[in-house]
Every structure is written in structure tokens, then in C-alpha cells.
Design a protein around this motif. Structure first.
Motif, PDB file in Angstrom:
ATOM      1  N   TYR A 141     -34.005   8.727   8.360  1.00 37.91           N
ATOM      2  CA  TYR A 141     -34.838   9.941   8.369  1.00 37.91           C
ATOM      3  C   TYR A 141     -34.338  10.953   7.349  1.00 37.91           C
ATOM      4  N   LEU A 142     -35.301  11.569   6.665  1.00 36.33           N
ATOM      5  CA  LEU A 142     -35.000  12.710   5.803  1.00 36.33           C
ATOM      6  C   LEU A 142     -36.060  13.781   6.048  1.00 36.33           C
ATOM      7  N   HIS A 143     -35.660  15.019   5.879  1.00 36.40           N
ATOM      8  CA  HIS A 143     -36.603  16.130   6.036  1.00 36.40           C
ATOM      9  C   HIS A 143     -36.917  16.667   4.645  1.00 36.40           C
ATOM     10  N   PHE A 144     -38.201  16.586   4.251  1.00 38.42           N
ATOM     11  CA  PHE A 144     -38.616  17.048   2.923  1.00 38.42           C
ATOM     12  C   PHE A 144     -39.261  18.425   3.050  1.00 38.42           C
ATOM     13  N   LYS A 145     -38.858  19.337   2.190  1.00 44.97           N
ATOM     14  CA  LYS A 145     -39.459  20.687   2.213  1.00 44.97           C
ATOM     15  C   LYS A 145     -40.607  20.733   1.203  1.00 44.97           C
ATOM     16  N   THR A 258     -44.790  11.771   7.984  1.00 42.70           N
ATOM     17  CA  THR A 258     -45.471  12.491   9.060  1.00 42.70           C
ATOM     18  C   THR A 258     -45.457  13.978   8.704  1.00 42.70           C
ATOM     19  N   PRO A 259     -46.616  14.535   8.348  1.00 43.63           N
ATOM     20  CA  PRO A 259     -46.611  15.960   8.034  1.00 43.63           C
ATOM     21  C   PRO A 259     -46.054  16.761   9.214  1.00 43.63           C
ATOM     22  N   GLU A 260     -45.167  17.679   8.913  1.00 41.84           N
ATOM     23  CA  GLU A 260     -44.641  18.579   9.949  1.00 41.84           C
ATOM     24  C   GLU A 260     -45.452  19.868   9.900  1.00 41.84           C
ATOM     25  N   THR A 264     -43.774  21.130   4.866  1.00 41.11           N
ATOM     26  CA  THR A 264     -42.616  20.295   5.212  1.00 41.11           C
ATOM     27  C   THR A 264     -43.099  18.962   5.784  1.00 41.11           C
ATOM     28  N   THR A 265     -42.266  17.939   5.634  1.00 37.89           N
ATOM     29  CA  THR A 265     -42.673  16.585   6.027  1.00 37.89           C
ATOM     30  C   THR A 265     -41.493  15.826   6.629  1.00 37.89           C
ATOM     31  N   HIS A 266     -41.776  15.128   7.734  1.00 35.85           N
ATOM     32  CA  HIS A 266     -40.804  14.178   8.283  1.00 35.85           C
ATOM     33  C   HIS A 266     -40.911  12.890   7.460  1.00 35.85           C
ATOM     34  N   TYR A 267     -39.792  12.409   6.974  1.00 37.31           N
ATOM     35  CA  TYR A 267     -39.784  11.210   6.115  1.00 37.31           C
ATOM     36  C   TYR A 267     -38.958  10.139   6.834  1.00 37.31           C
ATOM     37  N   LEU A 301     -39.055  17.637  -5.278  1.00 32.55           N
ATOM     38  CA  LEU A 301     -40.332  18.006  -4.647  1.00 32.55           C
ATOM     39  C   LEU A 301     -40.241  19.325  -3.878  1.00 32.55           C
ATOM     40  N   ASP A 302     -39.034  19.705  -3.502  1.00 33.45           N
ATOM     41  CA  ASP A 302     -38.805  21.031  -2.918  1.00 33.45           C
ATOM     42  C   ASP A 302     -39.129  22.099  -3.977  1.00 33.45           C
ATOM     43  N   TYR A 303     -38.625  21.885  -5.209  1.00 31.36           N
ATOM     44  CA  TYR A 303     -38.936  22.827  -6.293  1.00 31.36           C
ATOM     45  C   TYR A 303     -40.431  22.851  -6.585  1.00 31.36           C
ATOM     46  N   VAL A 304     -41.045  21.651  -6.603  1.00 29.87           N
ATOM     47  CA  VAL A 304     -42.486  21.561  -6.892  1.00 29.87           C
ATOM     48  C   VAL A 304     -43.275  22.375  -5.868  1.00 29.87           C
ATOM     49  N   GLN A 305     -42.927  22.236  -4.589  1.00 29.64           N
ATOM     50  CA  GLN A 305     -43.612  22.972  -3.529  1.00 29.64           C
ATOM     51  C   GLN A 305     -43.485  24.479  -3.748  1.00 29.64           C
TER      52      GLN A 305
END
Ligand code: FES
Ligand SMILES: [Fe+2]
Length: 360
Positions: A141-145, A258-260, A264-267, A301-305
Motif C-alpha cells: 500500500y502507498l498513499h498518493f497525494k 481507490t480514490p480517497e 488523494t488516492t489509496h494505491y 504526481l504530488d507536485y502535479v496535483q
């Protein structure tokens, strides 16, 4: 405007996370509480008491029931209220929404949309899962911002590997190799071969190729947000048959997004490989190197967001490599449009108690 598709199976949690305790998780912007009944069946309720909206996850699990931690209203695993302390009458509004679940591939999958449409046979197929000869790393699991569509963009974009992943799964040999795109009813495939090139760092670490290799990258994205990547290498010049690919260095990388929230997204991810399948140390190495790889995406992708939020712009320039990401976004928009006009489901409105139409 929401970017979520509700009528789909999403990984809510790895099976090992769901037990005899209350686990709160945000999924598609909704608060959900997950737990396991005494017979092991998982249950999911909206994490919000219909009385004063206290999170049910702050209450207690009593047998198969959840007792709210504020005034003790108690609900069963289907959300039916079975007790209101101090009164006999249970009003019809005393109900917590429950969500369909299915457990597969060591994961608990949740359906956040219309429960009538929750067909458990539509959970994606993971080939070779549990097969002898295929090593498995799962529970990752990773948490993506970042919004999940920034990740789906990335997961049908093999071209970025030459730059973002030059320390792991990419190298300069792929820089000018074009990407081909195919589209099905519910998936997009972006693929390419990079021939007669040195193995990428991860392959050089894990395999013993004597010289150059032919390397394939097949990036599938199944709607709305399940990715799997078939990638591997064979000796340069060897005929690229399935048998030769299976005899070479081959991996299937599954990424369940899974969109959180909208940002943010659950990966959740798992990885299957045909090399050293039973070697636990190799599994540890795969987990470490793939985590490193996905963290390389996460940072970017955190920077992109943040730039998207700051500027209100998603992209200024459309390139050839954006063909597959653009198709995915169009297909998602079509799914959302279909959900917007699908027959309403009647649910109890938690505030007024009136029965109101809703598409959720
Ligand atoms: S808020 Fe849950 S019982 Fe009052
Ligand atoms: Fe990547």
C-alpha cells in the motif's frame, strides 16, 4: 465536479487489515467503517451515526454489532438498528448505510454505488494468482497525494519510465521508442517493445542476462482504475512468443487505485513474477524495488496535483504519448454520464427522515 465512478469494485483494504476492530477509511469521499463479524465475514457501514453523525468507528464492536460511542445506538452488519437505549421504538431513519463487499485476492473489495448493480463476477481477474511457479508479493500500500486520474494517466504511459524510473524500471534506450495504443470496451492498452538494449536496473539486479535484451511493456488500464502491467525481458533477438516470454524474465504488476478524496488516492498493489518464485528474499527485494518505483511516481504526481490546484489547469500541451491517458479520461466521463442518468435508488435521507431519490 466529482471525478469518481461509483458503480465499480474498489479495494477497500487488504484482508489482513479488516478484523475484530473498527477500521475507518475514506473511500470516494465517503467515510466507511470496516470490521469482521464473528464468523469472519467482513462488513462495511457508513462511518456516521444517523443520530448526531458521530463516527461509528469511535464506538465499540459488540459481537456482530457496532455500538455508537455517543448514545449507544447499535447497528448490525447490514446497517439495521437493533437497539436504541432508553426507547422501544426504532424509527425508520435509524439506519446506517451498508456497502456490498467481496473478498478476493487477499483483499476486501467494496461497491460504493447502486447495490443492485454489484455483480461480484466483475472483479478483475488476476492471472497466475496462487499458481505454482509464480512468486507473489501482495498486501502492499502507498498513499498518493494526487487525484486518481493523474495516476491512471501515469499507468498507461510507458514513456515516463525512461525519466522517472531510470534507477529502477527504465533506461535511456526507451526514450525515442513510440507507444502503440489499443482500446476495448472497458480497457485501454498502451504498449511497446524496446529491442537490443541493456537490461533496466531492476532486471539487471534480479536476472542474469549475459548481454542485451528485448524488453516489453504492456500497460493495461481497466475502468475505472485498475492497472496491470505485463513487463519483462528476453535475450535480444529471441522470437517474442508467449512461451519465450514465460521462459524469460516476466512480471505482472497490479495496481488497484481507490480514490480517497478528489486529491488523494489509496494505491494498493500486488506483483507476480516468474523468477525465483519461492525465494522470500527475492520477494523482499521486489517489494523494496517496486515501492521505490511507485514512490518515484508519488513524488512527481504530488507536485502535479499541487500545480493543477494552483493554476486550475490540467495540461497545456497535448503530446502523442497522451493518446492512452486521454482515452481513459473520455471513457471515465462516459461512465460518469451514464451514472448520472441511471435510475435513482431510494434511500432514507439521514437528516429529514424523508425518502429521497439518490443515485448513491
Ligand atoms: S450520535 Fe450515535 S447514538 Fe447519538
Ligand atoms: Fe511510474
Amino acid at each position: 465536479m466529482s471525478t469518481f465512478v461509483k458503480n465499480a469494485w474498489y479495494v477497500a483494504a487488504w484482508s489482513s487489515e479488516v478484523g475484530r476492530h473498527l477500521l475507518s477509511r475514506t473511500i470516494l469521499g465517503e467515510q466507511v467503517v470496516l470490521y469482521r463479524c464473528e464468523d469472519g465475514t467482513p462488513a462495511a457501514l457508513v462511518d456516521r451515526c444517523p443520530h448526531k453523525l458521530a463516527p461509528l468507528s469511535l464506538g465499540e464492536l459488540k459481537g456482530d454489532h457496532v455500538q455508537c460511542g455517543y448514545h449507544g445506538m447499535t447497528f448490525d452488519g447490514s446497517g439495521v438498528c437493533v437497539r436504541i437505549p432508553g426507547q422501544q421504538n426504532i424509527p425508520p431513519t435509524a439506519r446506517a448505510r451498508s456497502f456490498p463487499l467481496i473478498e478476493k485476492y487477499n483483499a476486501v473489495w467494496i461497491w460504493m454505488g447502486d447495490p443492485e448493480l454489484a455483480d461480484t463476477t466483475t472483479v478483475i481477474d488476476v492471472p497466475h494468482y496462487g499458481d505454482a511457479g509464480w512468486g507473489l508479493v501482495d498486501g502492499q500500500y502507498l498513499h498518493f497525494k494526487t487525484n486518481y486520474l493523474n495516476i491512471t494517466d501515469n499507468l498507461v504511459d510507458p514513456a515516463h519510465t525512461s525519466y522517472v524510473h531510470k534507477k529502477t524500471i527504465g533506461n535511456a534506450a526507451g526514450e525515442d521508442v513510440g507507444v502503440k495504443v489499443e482500446q476495448g470496451d472497458s480497457h485501454v492498452l498502451a504498449w511497446r517493445w524496446i529491442n537490443d538494449a541493456p537490461p533496466v536496473p531492476l532486471v539487471a539486479t534480479m536476472a542474469n542476462f549475459a548481454g542485451k535484451v528485448d524488453r516489453w511493456q504492456y500497460y493495461y488500464l481497466h475502468l475505472p482504475s485498475t492497472s496491470y502491467v505485463d513487463f519483462g525481458s528476453i535475450d535480444a533477438g529471441l522470437e517474442p512468443t508467449e512461451a519465450n516470454k514465460d521462459g524469460g524474465f516476466r512480471s505482472y504488476s497490479f495496481n488497484f487505485l481507490t480514490p480517497e478524496t478528489e486529491s488523494t488516492t489509496h494505491y494498493f498493489w500486488l506483483h507476480l513474477r516468474n523468477y525465483h518464485p519461492d525465494d522470500a528474499l527475492v520477494s523482499d527485494d521486489v517489494a523494496r524495488l517496486m515501492t521505490l518505483t511507485f514512490e518515484e511516481d508519488a513524488v512527481l504526481l504530488d507536485y502535479v496535483q499541487r500545480e493543477q490546484e494552483r493554476t486550475g489547469v490540467r495540461e497545456y500541451t497535448r503530446l502523442g504519448i497522451d493518446n492512452a491517458p486521454a482515452r481513459i479520461r473520455k471513457m471515465i466521463e462516459r461512465l460518469q454520464a451514464k451514472e448520472a442518468v441511471s435510475p435513482a435508488v431510494h434511500v432514507l435521507h439521514p437528516v429529514s427522515g424523508a425518502t429521497q431519490p439518490s443515485t448513491v
